[in-house]
Design a protein around this motif. Structure first.
Motif, mmCIF file in Angstrom:
data_model
loop_
_atom_site.group_PDB
_atom_site.id
_atom_site.type_symbol
_atom_site.label_atom_id
_atom_site.label_comp_id
_atom_site.label_asym_id
_atom_site.label_seq_id
_atom_site.Cartn_x
_atom_site.Cartn_y
_atom_site.Cartn_z
ATOM 1 N N LYS A 127 1.268 32.243 37.525
ATOM 2 C CA LYS A 127 2.754 32.027 38.380
ATOM 3 C C LYS A 127 3.394 32.456 38.409
ATOM 4 C CE LYS A 127 1.718 26.964 36.546
ATOM 5 N NZ LYS A 127 1.840 26.464 35.520
ATOM 6 N N TYR A 128 3.331 33.794 38.432
ATOM 7 C CA TYR A 128 4.056 34.857 38.121
ATOM 8 C C TYR A 128 3.633 35.605 39.133
ATOM 9 C CZ TYR A 128 5.429 33.483 33.251
ATOM 10 O OH TYR A 128 5.866 33.648 32.479
ATOM 11 N N HIS A 171 8.532 35.173 36.676
ATOM 12 C CA HIS A 171 8.244 33.494 37.199
ATOM 13 C C HIS A 171 8.545 33.417 38.188
ATOM 14 C CE1 HIS A 171 6.983 29.536 37.082
ATOM 15 N NE2 HIS A 171 6.736 29.175 36.522
ATOM 16 N N ARG A 172 7.412 33.208 39.458
ATOM 17 C CA ARG A 172 7.941 32.757 41.048
ATOM 18 C C ARG A 172 9.126 31.692 40.689
ATOM 19 N NH1 ARG A 172 5.138 27.409 42.324
ATOM 20 N NH2 ARG A 172 3.968 26.757 40.219
ATOM 21 N N SER A 173 9.523 31.139 40.091
ATOM 22 C CA SER A 173 10.494 29.967 40.070
ATOM 23 C C SER A 173 11.676 30.541 40.465
ATOM 24 C CB SER A 173 10.762 28.481 39.413
ATOM 25 O OG SER A 173 11.316 29.180 37.798
ATOM 26 N N ARG A 174 11.925 31.474 39.951
ATOM 27 C CA ARG A 174 13.048 32.807 39.783
ATOM 28 C C ARG A 174 13.185 34.316 40.251
ATOM 29 N NH1 ARG A 174 12.108 31.025 34.038
ATOM 30 N NH2 ARG A 174 10.517 32.617 34.230
ATOM 31 N N ARG A 207 14.734 34.576 43.810
ATOM 32 C CA ARG A 207 16.339 34.132 44.188
ATOM 33 C C ARG A 207 17.097 35.729 44.068
ATOM 34 N NH1 ARG A 207 16.465 29.361 40.253
ATOM 35 N NH2 ARG A 207 15.347 28.036 41.919
#
Length: 90
Positions: free
Chosen positions: A61-62, A82-85, A88
């Motif tokens: 997930k990274y 992490h892939r969610s951040r 950006r």
């Protein structure tokens, strides 16, 4: 003969904040990538970037954001998160 790996100061700080098992796995994956004859075949090229494009290496997930310099056989790890951040920031 393989590529050399360099980590930015921000990457070293982010790795220190992550669980040890995740940080070790990311570093192992980057080292394995450095031993490949053509590392760009194993990563995703990100849009933009111009002359020196950025690449994304998926590790669970990274993500590790890389800059691969073929002429000097160097992989610079610019960001790890992490892939969610991670996307950006760039």
């Amino acid at each position: 003969m393989g590529y050399r790996v360099r980590l930015t100061a921000a990457v070293v700080r982010n790795l220190a904040k992550m669980p040890a098992s995740v940080g070790t796995r990311i570093l192992d994956e980057v080292e394995a990538l450095a031993q490949e004859p053509d590392p760009t075949r194993h990563v995703k090229k990100l849009k933009g970037g111009g002359q020196n494009p950025f690449y994304s290496l998926r590790v669970g997930k990274y993500r590790a954001i890389l800059n691969i310099c073929d002429d000097v056989l160097l992989i610079v790890v610019v960001e790890v998160d992490h892939r969610s951040r991670v996307y950006r920031k760039h």
